[in-house]
Design a protein around this motif. Sequence first.
Motif, mmCIF file in Angstrom:
data_model
loop_
_atom_site.group_PDB
_atom_site.id
_atom_site.type_symbol
_atom_site.label_atom_id
_atom_site.label_comp_id
_atom_site.label_asym_id
_atom_site.label_seq_id
_atom_site.Cartn_x
_atom_site.Cartn_y
_atom_site.Cartn_z
ATOM 1 N N ILE A 304 35.123 33.553 26.762
ATOM 2 C CA ILE A 304 36.202 32.899 27.508
ATOM 3 C C ILE A 304 37.343 32.635 26.525
ATOM 4 C CG2 ILE A 304 36.887 30.953 28.948
ATOM 5 C CD1 ILE A 304 34.737 32.711 30.186
ATOM 6 N N PRO A 305 38.509 33.205 26.783
ATOM 7 C CA PRO A 305 39.614 32.999 25.829
ATOM 8 C C PRO A 305 40.121 31.565 25.853
ATOM 9 C CG PRO A 305 40.411 34.142 27.781
ATOM 10 C CD PRO A 305 38.922 34.043 27.916
ATOM 11 N N VAL A 306 40.732 31.151 24.748
ATOM 12 C CA VAL A 306 41.310 29.801 24.648
ATOM 13 C C VAL A 306 42.424 29.657 25.688
ATOM 14 C CG1 VAL A 306 42.603 28.219 23.159
ATOM 15 C CG2 VAL A 306 40.751 29.613 22.200
ATOM 16 N N GLY A 307 42.399 28.571 26.416
ATOM 17 C CA GLY A 307 43.426 28.296 27.412
ATOM 18 C C GLY A 307 43.288 29.127 28.682
ATOM 19 N N ALA A 308 42.069 29.536 29.019
ATOM 20 C CA ALA A 308 41.852 30.328 30.245
ATOM 21 C C ALA A 308 42.250 29.518 31.467
ATOM 22 C CB ALA A 308 40.388 30.746 30.348
ATOM 23 N N GLN A 309 43.000 30.139 32.359
ATOM 24 C CA GLN A 309 43.466 29.461 33.558
ATOM 25 C C GLN A 309 42.570 29.816 34.756
ATOM 26 O OE1 GLN A 309 46.128 27.255 33.457
ATOM 27 N NE2 GLN A 309 45.897 27.641 31.249
ATOM 28 N N ALA A 310 42.538 28.916 35.744
ATOM 29 C CA ALA A 310 41.774 29.180 36.964
ATOM 30 C C ALA A 310 42.316 30.431 37.649
ATOM 31 C CB ALA A 310 41.868 27.982 37.901
ATOM 32 N N GLY A 311 41.419 31.288 38.093
ATOM 33 C CA GLY A 311 41.822 32.517 38.771
ATOM 34 C C GLY A 311 41.894 33.720 37.849
ATOM 35 N N LYS A 312 41.793 33.509 36.548
ATOM 36 C CA LYS A 312 41.841 34.630 35.615
ATOM 37 C C LYS A 312 40.660 35.572 35.887
ATOM 38 C CE LYS A 312 41.558 35.861 30.704
ATOM 39 N NZ LYS A 312 42.627 36.882 30.799
ATOM 40 N N GLN A 313 40.930 36.865 35.910
ATOM 41 C CA GLN A 313 39.877 37.862 36.160
ATOM 42 C C GLN A 313 39.537 38.609 34.882
ATOM 43 O OE1 GLN A 313 40.642 40.547 39.418
ATOM 44 N NE2 GLN A 313 39.802 39.109 40.892
ATOM 45 N N MET A 314 38.261 38.900 34.753
ATOM 46 C CA MET A 314 37.752 39.674 33.628
ATOM 47 C C MET A 314 36.866 40.784 34.194
ATOM 48 S SD MET A 314 36.750 36.356 31.286
ATOM 49 C CE MET A 314 36.447 37.293 29.793
ATOM 50 N N ARG A 315 36.939 41.954 33.587
ATOM 51 C CA ARG A 315 36.189 43.097 34.125
ATOM 52 C C ARG A 315 35.066 43.494 33.181
ATOM 53 N NH1 ARG A 315 38.064 49.351 34.947
ATOM 54 N NH2 ARG A 315 38.367 49.120 32.694
ATOM 55 N N LEU A 316 33.885 43.678 33.767
ATOM 56 C CA LEU A 316 32.745 44.243 33.040
ATOM 57 C C LEU A 316 32.519 45.650 33.581
ATOM 58 C CD1 LEU A 316 30.245 41.227 32.911
ATOM 59 C CD2 LEU A 316 32.046 41.866 31.285
ATOM 60 N N LYS A 317 32.925 46.631 32.816
ATOM 61 C CA LYS A 317 32.900 48.015 33.273
ATOM 62 C C LYS A 317 31.464 48.523 33.449
ATOM 63 C CE LYS A 317 34.989 52.513 32.322
ATOM 64 N NZ LYS A 317 35.830 53.298 31.370
ATOM 65 N N GLY A 318 31.245 49.204 34.592
ATOM 66 C CA GLY A 318 29.944 49.822 34.850
ATOM 67 C C GLY A 318 28.852 48.861 35.265
ATOM 68 N N LYS A 319 29.217 47.599 35.560
ATOM 69 C CA LYS A 319 28.210 46.604 35.945
ATOM 70 C C LYS A 319 28.208 46.352 37.457
ATOM 71 C CE LYS A 319 26.723 45.686 31.801
ATOM 72 N NZ LYS A 319 25.308 45.983 31.405
ATOM 73 N N GLY A 320 28.823 47.266 38.217
ATOM 74 C CA GLY A 320 28.846 47.113 39.669
ATOM 75 C C GLY A 320 27.742 47.918 40.339
ATOM 76 N N MET A 321 28.009 48.381 41.564
ATOM 77 C CA MET A 321 27.020 49.111 42.356
ATOM 78 C C MET A 321 27.057 50.598 42.017
ATOM 79 S SD MET A 321 25.504 46.873 44.300
ATOM 80 C CE MET A 321 24.745 47.872 45.583
ATOM 81 N N PRO A 322 25.904 51.255 42.109
ATOM 82 C CA PRO A 322 25.888 52.704 41.890
ATOM 83 C C PRO A 322 26.529 53.435 43.071
ATOM 84 C CG PRO A 322 23.729 51.968 42.592
ATOM 85 C CD PRO A 322 24.563 50.729 42.401
ATOM 86 N N ALA A 323 27.159 54.569 42.793
ATOM 87 C CA ALA A 323 27.733 55.380 43.862
ATOM 88 C C ALA A 323 26.602 56.032 44.643
ATOM 89 C CB ALA A 323 28.660 56.446 43.283
ATOM 90 N N LEU A 324 26.788 56.131 45.968
ATOM 91 C CA LEU A 324 25.755 56.733 46.809
ATOM 92 C C LEU A 324 25.543 58.194 46.439
ATOM 93 C CD1 LEU A 324 23.821 56.354 49.185
ATOM 94 C CD2 LEU A 324 25.694 56.916 50.734
ATOM 95 N N ARG A 325 26.622 58.859 46.042
ATOM 96 C CA ARG A 325 26.537 60.253 45.594
ATOM 97 C C ARG A 325 27.151 60.349 44.207
ATOM 98 N NH1 ARG A 325 27.767 60.070 50.864
ATOM 99 N NH2 ARG A 325 26.435 61.191 52.331
ATOM 100 N N GLY A 326 26.378 60.810 43.268
ATOM 101 C CA GLY A 326 26.854 60.897 41.897
ATOM 102 C C GLY A 326 26.214 59.829 41.029
ATOM 103 N N ALA A 327 26.528 59.891 39.727
ATOM 104 C CA ALA A 327 25.885 58.987 38.781
ATOM 105 C C ALA A 327 26.798 57.847 38.349
ATOM 106 C CB ALA A 327 25.428 59.775 37.550
ATOM 107 N N SER A 328 27.989 57.737 38.899
ATOM 108 C CA SER A 328 28.922 56.704 38.469
ATOM 109 C C SER A 328 28.549 55.334 39.041
ATOM 110 C CB SER A 328 30.350 57.070 38.893
ATOM 111 O OG SER A 328 30.434 57.113 40.311
ATOM 112 N N LYS A 329 29.112 54.299 38.409
ATOM 113 C CA LYS A 329 28.901 52.934 38.882
ATOM 114 C C LYS A 329 30.245 52.219 38.947
ATOM 115 C CE LYS A 329 24.152 51.823 37.536
ATOM 116 N NZ LYS A 329 23.298 50.871 36.774
#
Length: 379
Positions: A304-329
């Motif tokens: 968490i960066p210093v001075g993080a404000q409410a609503g700030k978004q951070m992305r964790l790449k590849g930590k979502g759902m798998p694609a129904l077709r293909g190997a991507s996430k």
Amino acid sequence: MSKRDYYETLGVAKGATEAEIKKAFRKKAMELHPDRNPDDATAEDKFKEANEAYDVLKDGDKKAAYDQYGHAAFEGGMGGGGGRGPFGGGGGGDFNSAFSDVFDDLFGNFAGGRRGGPAGAQRGSDLRYNLKVSLDDAYNGKQETISVNSSVSCDGCSGTGAAAGSEPSRCPTCSGMGKVRAQQGFFTVERTCPTCSGRGETISNPCNVCHGSGATQRERSLSVNIPAGVERGTRIRLSGEGEAGQRGGPAGDLYIFIDVNDHDLFEREGNNLFLRVPVSMATAALGGEIDVPNIDGNTSRVKIPVGAQAGKQMRLKGKGMPALRGASKGDLYLEIAVETPVNLTTKQRELLKEFDELSEDSNPESKNFFGKVKAFWKG
């Protein structure tokens, strides 16, 4: 009055193939049929003229004679002699022999289909099954067992509808076609056979299990593979697992419609996941590290960066759902929610008041906002 050239009547070239001639007559028959032209007194004559032309040109021998001798091949004299043409008087043709060639093409869809197929065989109906799965199952995929109550081929008669030792017999009225034709004036009407109700066969000794239907109701257990990445509305087709066909017809299909339940933590949008992460006011101000859950059951350490404000978004790449077709996430998006402390002790209140008195330059956004408000009221 001399007759029109048969090729001209049908609108085809002299070297037209049999298929082209039939196609042209089908078009003319649809265009000129008297029932389609009730206000045209000449429609019947034009239709008969086209019928006559097709009756000659569809026959190889008649066509060859016509190509050599023209209309004289079917009239007296063959160019002026005393005898009749080689095909006897008149090339007018028989209405039934010509028009019946294209009757099914013109009216088959309205009369219940073409000739030639087994009239009694009917494909079974398709079935729908609604299946709910959790978001975790949608992530990992799973093998699910479902119970379906549907009609299946009768074991007592093997789907024929006839009792053991007997067989269905061909319908004597329609000769197995399932349809009968009747002439009503100039028009031929095709109807479902009243004797066999379109099945093409009759059963004198029906099966005592299914009472002649050829199918019985039964609850079946089916194993369904739920692939990883399914979404709400995903459709899975199980071929041949629908209602049983009748009298030798194929079974229908079973369509499974997936619905994914809401998750306690994650919200889904396509292959991406969203997670609201509450952090303390102190952590948001001073920065720090926290562990956040992943849909796969593991955790990820996030800074968490210093001075993080409410609503700030951070992305964790590849930590979502798998694609129904293909190997991507997809990705996992974290939204910071700064939590206001509650249930403060006296000491905490005193410290916050002291902090507030010393934080004139620590809240630039609110200071800037209220500066704009003062300028607004003055203006």
